[in-house]
Design a protein around this motif. Structure first.
Motif, PDB file in Angstrom:
ATOM      1  N   THR A   1       0.891  -1.339   0.043  1.00  0.00           N
ATOM      2  CA  THR A   1       0.112   0.040   0.088  1.00  0.00           C
ATOM      3  C   THR A   1       0.874   1.373  -0.241  1.00  0.00           C
ATOM      4  OG1 THR A   1      -1.759  -0.973   1.138  1.00  0.00           O
ATOM      5  CG2 THR A   1      -1.779   1.153   1.296  1.00  0.00           C
ATOM      6  N   GLN A   2       2.093   1.157   0.846  1.00  0.00           N
ATOM      7  CA  GLN A   2       3.005   2.253   0.727  1.00  0.00           C
ATOM      8  C   GLN A   2       3.528   2.390  -0.558  1.00  0.00           C
ATOM      9  OE1 GLN A   2       5.341   0.943   4.183  1.00  0.00           O
ATOM     10  NE2 GLN A   2       4.791   2.862   5.138  1.00  0.00           N
ATOM     11  N   ALA A   3       3.950   1.637  -1.191  1.00  0.00           N
ATOM     12  CA  ALA A   3       4.645   1.653  -2.465  1.00  0.00           C
ATOM     13  C   ALA A   3       3.523   2.139  -3.763  1.00  0.00           C
ATOM     14  CB  ALA A   3       5.144   0.512  -2.912  1.00  0.00           C
ATOM     15  N   LEU A   4       2.235   1.672  -3.435  1.00  0.00           N
ATOM     16  CA  LEU A   4       1.566   2.092  -4.748  1.00  0.00           C
ATOM     17  C   LEU A   4       1.045   3.483  -4.323  1.00  0.00           C
ATOM     18  CD1 LEU A   4      -0.682  -1.088  -4.826  1.00  0.00           C
ATOM     19  CD2 LEU A   4       1.081  -0.692  -6.573  1.00  0.00           C
ATOM     20  N   GLY A   5       0.942   3.815  -3.236  1.00  0.00           N
ATOM     21  CA  GLY A   5       0.198   5.284  -2.853  1.00  0.00           C
ATOM     22  C   GLY A   5       1.579   6.176  -2.914  1.00  0.00           C
ATOM     23  N   GLY A   6       2.738   5.611  -3.123  1.00  0.00           N
ATOM     24  CA  GLY A   6       3.882   6.733  -3.047  1.00  0.00           C
ATOM     25  C   GLY A   6       3.844   7.697  -4.416  1.00  0.00           C
ATOM     26  N   PRO A   7       4.628   8.470  -4.475  1.00  0.00           N
ATOM     27  CA  PRO A   7       4.837   9.209  -5.812  1.00  0.00           C
ATOM     28  C   PRO A   7       5.552   8.637  -6.820  1.00  0.00           C
ATOM     29  CG  PRO A   7       6.336   9.955  -3.962  1.00  0.00           C
ATOM     30  CD  PRO A   7       5.474   9.126  -3.288  1.00  0.00           C
ATOM     31  N   GLN A   8       6.111   7.632  -6.601  1.00  0.00           N
ATOM     32  CA  GLN A   8       6.737   6.936  -7.594  1.00  0.00           C
ATOM     33  C   GLN A   8       5.841   6.040  -8.376  1.00  0.00           C
ATOM     34  OE1 GLN A   8       6.988   6.293  -4.335  1.00  0.00           O
ATOM     35  NE2 GLN A   8       7.175   3.930  -3.884  1.00  0.00           N
ATOM     36  N   SER A   9       4.591   5.712  -7.841  1.00  0.00           N
ATOM     37  CA  SER A   9       3.505   4.897  -8.554  1.00  0.00           C
ATOM     38  C   SER A   9       2.313   5.815  -9.192  1.00  0.00           C
ATOM     39  CB  SER A   9       3.305   3.818  -7.740  1.00  0.00           C
ATOM     40  OG  SER A   9       4.129   3.199  -7.180  1.00  0.00           O
ATOM     41  N   ALA A  10       2.094   5.175 -10.168  1.00  0.00           N
ATOM     42  CA  ALA A  10       0.879   5.873 -10.893  1.00  0.00           C
ATOM     43  C   ALA A  10       0.184   5.239 -12.226  1.00  0.00           C
ATOM     44  CB  ALA A  10       1.295   7.313 -11.722  1.00  0.00           C
ATOM     45  N   VAL A  11      -1.123   5.479 -12.396  1.00  0.00           N
ATOM     46  CA  VAL A  11      -1.554   5.216 -13.526  1.00  0.00           C
ATOM     47  C   VAL A  11      -1.546   6.101 -14.410  1.00  0.00           C
ATOM     48  CG1 VAL A  11      -3.946   4.396 -14.641  1.00  0.00           C
ATOM     49  CG2 VAL A  11      -3.145   3.446 -12.424  1.00  0.00           C
TER      50      VAL A  11
END
Length: 441
Positions: free
Chosen positions: A310-320
């Motif tokens: 959840t931290q990784a997906l919600g971080g600034p480094q992840s996106a759609v």
């Protein structure tokens, strides 16, 4: 959970595109300042510094910085049979692929008696790093060691972080993988300090005449976190490195033919590595984007490492990232330069041939990154943080030096002597020409 970036209808320059694509807030540049003192401490104090840093970051002060041979044997003897079979199959596949990577030596004849021979020479000694922080990676031992062995490197050393639960030694599966591969020089040293030990060498705890814990290496390779990547940047030039392999990242270029569940699973599979891991979907399909976002919400909560994911997906480094069409998407993923790039589109195979920047490319719905992590035969030590624009993944080439051997006869040298003298004089380096003329007088 995961941010959206809408690039539809926007014609951006490469510079502008790089500015809007997702990246971690803490990059290698910021980590350099943190690791520089550690490298200097290890360079000066050797084993004493390694133990101090291990106590600080790993929570254990290793009694044996170099792993005893008996510990390697015990780890292999007690290795789970299923894990051993998996590692042996990975070794077989990776070895087969890498055995065919070594470049062919050749000789070019320019005239009678004038030849240049191309040689490929393995380095003498390498330091191979296997992470062991939030997860343990015997597969990284396989990737590093097999590539170096197939290159013909005579001296191999492996380092992996000490574990509190293993008496200050690296994880037993790491040790077992080393034993399977015939590596007996293994160190209980992790992080930036392992890079420093390999680059500078390290004296023993109480240096006496000739007492050395670890001799310097020629090349340091292996994946790691952002601090390992920063350490590799700082020692580059003292030793060679493979690439600045920091936190993992995946980009998926997908259209409306892709399975949303597959895409979500693959994004999560990389997110479970590290809270700083990057998971990026690039798609022209709003429907696919919504479906993937919904699946991510369900799957992330159910996975073992839900908090980390959840931290990784919600971080600034992840996106759609929404794009106009697949062509626009190709432009975006090329600018991003992902460590792992999956292509799940109607024309995935053709599109893969046009990609210019990616560490490794996974084509179609049945080639997930997880396959490459273990059993594809490809190497999973890959460039991250956009360095795929100029760097390659680990391979036999990472451990080879290109050396040209020049051999001319008197007659062949005489044929070009006047031209050498003319160019040398034009550069105001007359002694260069005289070194030729003097031989022929």
């Amino acid at each position: 959970m995961i941010q959206r970036i809408d690039l539809r209808g926007r014609q951006l320059s490469r510079k502008e595109l790089l500015g809007v694509l997702p990246r971690a807030e803490v990059g290698v540049d910021q980590a350099v300042d943190a690791v520089a003192p550690i490298l200097e401490d290890v360079r000066r104090r050797g084993a004493a510094a390694l133990r101090d840093v291990a106590e600080r970051f790993d929570g254990v002060r290793p009694a044996d910085l170099r792993v005893p041979a008996a510990a390697l044997d015990d780890a292999l003897a007690t290795l789970d049979a299923g894990v051993r079979a998996g590692l042996e199959e990975a070794i077989r596949r990776v070895r087969r692929v890498h055995a065919e990577q070594r470049p062919v030596e050749h000789t070019t004849t320019l005239a009678d008696g004038a030849q240049v021979r191309q040689r490929w020479i393995p380095v003498q000694r390498v330091g191979l790093y296997a992470p062991g922080g939030l997860a343990v990676y015997p597969s990284s031992v396989v990737m590093n060691v097999v590539a170096a062995q197939e290159a013909g490197v005579p001296g191999l050393a492996v380092a992996s972080p000490p574990q509190k639960d293993n008496g200050g030694l690296p994880h037993p599966t790491i040790l077992a993988a080393c034993a399977l591969l015939g590596v007996d020089e293994v160190y209980a040293v992790g992080g930036a300090q392992a890079v420093a030990m390999f680059a500078y060498g390290a004296d023993g705890s109480e240096p006496q005449d000739g007492e050395v814990l670890c001799e310097p290496v020629d090349v340091v390779t292996g994946p790691g976190n952002v601090y390992v990547a920063a350490a590799k940047r700082l020692v580059r030039g003292v030793v060679g490195i493979d690439a600045e392999a920091g936190p993992t990242e995946i980009a998926v270029l997908a259209d409306d033919t892709a399975d949303a569940g597959h895409v979500a699973l693959d994004l999560i599979s990389q997110a479970e590595h590290d809270p700083m891991a990057a998971s990026v979907l690039v798609t022209p399909s709003v429907e696919l984007a919504a479906a993937v976002e919904a699946r991510l919400a369900d799957l992330a909560d159910a996975t073992k490492h839900a908090v980390r994911v959840t931290q990784a997906l919600g971080g600034p480094q992840s996106a759609v990232v929404l794009v106009d069409d697949v062509e626009h998407g190709l432009e975006v993923v090329d600018a991003y330069g992902a460590e792992h790039l999956e292509i799940q589109t109607a024309d995935a195979a053709a599109l893969a041939e046009r990609v210019r920047s990616a560490g490794a490319i996974f084509v179609g719905p049945w080639s997930p990154v997880s396959l490459g992590d273990y059993m594809a035969g490809s190497n999973h030590v890959l460039p991250t943080g956009g360095s795929a624009h100029f760097a390659s993944g680990l391979g036999v080439h990472s451990f080879l030096k290109s050396v040209q051997v020049v051999e001319y006869t008197r007659e062949a040298l005489e044929e070009v002597a006047d031209r050498i003298v003319a160019v040398a004089n034009d550069e105001d380096l007359p002694a260069h020409g005289e070194a030729v003329r003097g031989r022929l007088q």
